[in-house]
Design a protein around this motif. Sequence first.
Motif, PDB file in Angstrom:
ATOM      1  N   ARG A 219       0.836  -1.275  -0.023  1.00 51.31           N
ATOM      2  CA  ARG A 219      -0.090  -0.111   0.200  1.00 51.31           C
ATOM      3  C   ARG A 219       0.673   1.456  -0.003  1.00 51.31           C
ATOM      4  NH1 ARG A 219      -2.346  -2.885   4.184  1.00 51.31           N
ATOM      5  NH2 ARG A 219      -2.124  -0.905   5.796  1.00 51.31           N
ATOM      6  N   ILE A 220       2.054   1.208   0.485  1.00 53.44           N
ATOM      7  CA  ILE A 220       2.902   2.406   0.651  1.00 53.44           C
ATOM      8  C   ILE A 220       3.534   2.664  -0.514  1.00 53.44           C
ATOM      9  CG2 ILE A 220       4.936   3.233   1.838  1.00 53.44           C
ATOM     10  CD1 ILE A 220       4.110   2.227   4.199  1.00 53.44           C
ATOM     11  N   HIS A 221       3.981   1.608  -1.141  1.00 54.97           N
ATOM     12  CA  HIS A 221       4.586   1.735  -2.765  1.00 54.97           C
ATOM     13  C   HIS A 221       3.500   2.074  -3.698  1.00 54.97           C
ATOM     14  CE1 HIS A 221       8.348  -0.069  -2.104  1.00 54.97           C
ATOM     15  NE2 HIS A 221       8.003  -1.351  -1.446  1.00 54.97           N
ATOM     16  N   ALA A 222       2.364   1.633  -3.530  1.00 56.05           N
ATOM     17  CA  ALA A 222       1.177   2.103  -4.380  1.00 56.05           C
ATOM     18  C   ALA A 222       1.108   3.784  -4.132  1.00 56.05           C
ATOM     19  CB  ALA A 222      -0.127   1.266  -4.110  1.00 56.05           C
ATOM     20  N   THR A 223       0.940   4.027  -3.092  1.00 51.47           N
ATOM     21  CA  THR A 223       0.842   5.533  -2.471  1.00 51.47           C
ATOM     22  C   THR A 223       1.951   6.328  -3.229  1.00 51.47           C
ATOM     23  OG1 THR A 223      -0.233   4.870  -0.480  1.00 51.47           O
ATOM     24  CG2 THR A 223       0.551   7.111  -0.806  1.00 51.47           C
ATOM     25  N   ASN A 224       3.313   6.047  -2.961  1.00 56.60           N
ATOM     26  CA  ASN A 224       4.442   6.626  -3.447  1.00 56.60           C
ATOM     27  C   ASN A 224       4.327   6.820  -4.931  1.00 56.60           C
ATOM     28  OD1 ASN A 224       5.241   6.788  -0.940  1.00 56.60           O
ATOM     29  ND2 ASN A 224       6.686   5.178  -1.168  1.00 56.60           N
ATOM     30  N   MET A 225       3.537   5.939  -5.722  1.00 60.65           N
ATOM     31  CA  MET A 225       3.421   6.159  -7.200  1.00 60.65           C
ATOM     32  C   MET A 225       2.691   7.594  -7.407  1.00 60.65           C
ATOM     33  SD  MET A 225       1.170   4.039  -9.935  1.00 60.65           S
ATOM     34  CE  MET A 225      -0.367   4.302  -9.032  1.00 60.65           C
ATOM     35  N   TYR A 226       2.001   8.072  -6.418  1.00 63.62           N
ATOM     36  CA  TYR A 226       1.228   9.277  -6.904  1.00 63.62           C
ATOM     37  C   TYR A 226       2.378  10.626  -6.750  1.00 63.62           C
ATOM     38  CZ  TYR A 226      -3.125   7.474  -6.716  1.00 63.62           C
ATOM     39  OH  TYR A 226      -4.468   6.452  -6.649  1.00 63.62           O
ATOM     40  N   ALA A 227       3.611  10.267  -6.503  1.00 62.85           N
ATOM     41  CA  ALA A 227       4.664  11.407  -6.311  1.00 62.85           C
ATOM     42  C   ALA A 227       5.058  11.455  -7.754  1.00 62.85           C
ATOM     43  CB  ALA A 227       5.613  10.977  -5.503  1.00 62.85           C
ATOM     44  N   SER A 228       4.679  10.717  -8.613  1.00 58.25           N
ATOM     45  CA  SER A 228       5.223  10.685  -9.976  1.00 58.25           C
ATOM     46  C   SER A 228       4.697  11.724 -11.056  1.00 58.25           C
ATOM     47  CB  SER A 228       5.257   9.236 -10.757  1.00 58.25           C
ATOM     48  OG  SER A 228       3.884   9.078 -11.065  1.00 58.25           O
ATOM     49  N   THR A 229       5.291  12.140 -12.013  1.00 59.15           N
ATOM     50  CA  THR A 229       4.547  12.965 -12.833  1.00 59.15           C
ATOM     51  C   THR A 229       3.496  12.529 -13.718  1.00 59.15           C
ATOM     52  OG1 THR A 229       6.880  14.176 -13.337  1.00 59.15           O
ATOM     53  CG2 THR A 229       5.207  14.495 -14.990  1.00 59.15           C
ATOM     54  N   ALA A 230       3.674  11.194 -13.864  1.00 58.04           N
ATOM     55  CA  ALA A 230       2.491  10.357 -14.806  1.00 58.04           C
ATOM     56  C   ALA A 230       1.265  10.341 -13.747  1.00 58.04           C
ATOM     57  CB  ALA A 230       3.159   8.774 -14.922  1.00 58.04           C
ATOM     58  N   ALA A 231       1.483  10.312 -12.484  1.00 56.96           N
ATOM     59  CA  ALA A 231       0.241  10.276 -11.639  1.00 56.96           C
ATOM     60  C   ALA A 231      -0.548  11.582 -11.990  1.00 56.96           C
ATOM     61  CB  ALA A 231       0.595  10.194 -10.229  1.00 56.96           C
ATOM     62  N   ALA A 232       0.154  12.831 -12.086  1.00 59.20           N
ATOM     63  CA  ALA A 232      -0.810  14.058 -12.069  1.00 59.20           C
ATOM     64  C   ALA A 232      -1.186  13.993 -13.621  1.00 59.20           C
ATOM     65  CB  ALA A 232       0.351  14.973 -11.992  1.00 59.20           C
ATOM     66  N   GLU A 233      -0.409  13.351 -14.569  1.00 59.80           N
ATOM     67  CA  GLU A 233      -1.277  13.395 -16.127  1.00 59.80           C
ATOM     68  C   GLU A 233      -2.360  12.384 -15.994  1.00 59.80           C
ATOM     69  OE1 GLU A 233       2.094  12.099 -17.973  1.00 59.80           O
ATOM     70  OE2 GLU A 233       3.170  13.961 -18.072  1.00 59.80           O
ATOM     71  N   HIS A 234      -2.477  11.544 -15.192  1.00 63.02           N
ATOM     72  CA  HIS A 234      -3.470  10.475 -15.277  1.00 63.02           C
ATOM     73  C   HIS A 234      -4.366  10.325 -13.998  1.00 63.02           C
ATOM     74  CE1 HIS A 234      -1.946   8.766 -18.757  1.00 63.02           C
ATOM     75  NE2 HIS A 234      -0.770   8.546 -18.335  1.00 63.02           N
ATOM     76  N   TRP A 235      -4.314  11.675 -13.393  1.00 57.43           N
ATOM     77  CA  TRP A 235      -5.215  11.962 -11.978  1.00 57.43           C
ATOM     78  C   TRP A 235      -6.571  11.525 -12.136  1.00 57.43           C
ATOM     79  CZ3 TRP A 235      -4.805  11.904  -7.308  1.00 57.43           C
ATOM     80  CH2 TRP A 235      -5.810  12.674  -6.526  1.00 57.43           C
ATOM     81  N   ASP A 236      -7.092  11.756 -13.305  1.00 64.06           N
ATOM     82  CA  ASP A 236      -8.697  11.247 -13.462  1.00 64.06           C
ATOM     83  C   ASP A 236      -9.095   9.881 -13.256  1.00 64.06           C
ATOM     84  OD1 ASP A 236      -9.369  14.040 -13.785  1.00 64.06           O
ATOM     85  OD2 ASP A 236      -9.184  13.905 -16.086  1.00 64.06           O
TER      86      ASP A 236
END
Length: 287
Positions: free
Chosen positions: A220-237
């Motif tokens: 769950r922590i690794h999954a959460t840390n993914m949101y710190a990536s640029t790609a996470a903002a690009e696919h926020w929806d």
Amino acid sequence: MMPLAEQDWRRDAADAASSGSASALTAVLGPVLGTLPDKQARAVKHQALQVIEAALPDPKRLVRLASGLAQSGDETAQELAVFLLSGHYTAAPDETAERLRILAESPHATVRRWTGEACGTLLVKQFQAFYPQLAAWSASPMPHEVTAVAHAVRIAAKTRNPAWSRPLLDLIELLMSGTPVSAGKPISPLTLGEGLLASYPEETAARLDVWIASAKEAVRIHATNMYASTAAAEHWDLLAPAFAKLEQDVSPAVRRAVVRARKQLLKRLPPDRSAPSVQVRSQTDSE
């Protein structure tokens, strides 16, 4: 015509390679490379690979020579081994994979970096054969082996081969399950985010539901840390609903990861796309 000194080292390197002597080859190249600046040294290493392969055309003997180079503590010898082993993987798959695994834990940072690159290239070229090797490495307690697997997944993901999305996600899930959170940087923001999410957004977002429901806190922590990536903002929806669930996680460690990820998201999301769950909240930040 080549300068005499260059002819000498090429001739001596060819003789050492043809005899299959890793120590003799290292003894030839060491004095030559020790006198050169980095750019010229890289060129000589490339030439040395060509000399070695020309002098020893038998792939199996070449793998044995590369294995000897890999076992050397010499940085140059190990660098040459990485390229020879990955280039001749099919001659002896088990032996080359085992030597690459050892090289992934080399004391030399350059060798470790090139090994990760080589594993990625090898995964792309020999996906079905090399994938099980990387799956076995994913359970390793050795941090640099894990990094090499993550690097290979990231390189393979860049091909955007649709047939590879599920096995690559399976492989990274194995890493997430067995890797300490302290080793998360090469897994979470880089491989999960800039690698898999950037190449397979729909598939990664779907797998995210599995990860956030995992009983393993590290996943769950690794999954959460993914949101710190640029790609996470690009696919926020695609990712916003899962982030809201992670904010309610029972684990304080996961919620701390949420706080860190939120700060990165706020830097990257335009104001009109910032959902309420991404606004900074003092209560959560103080946990």
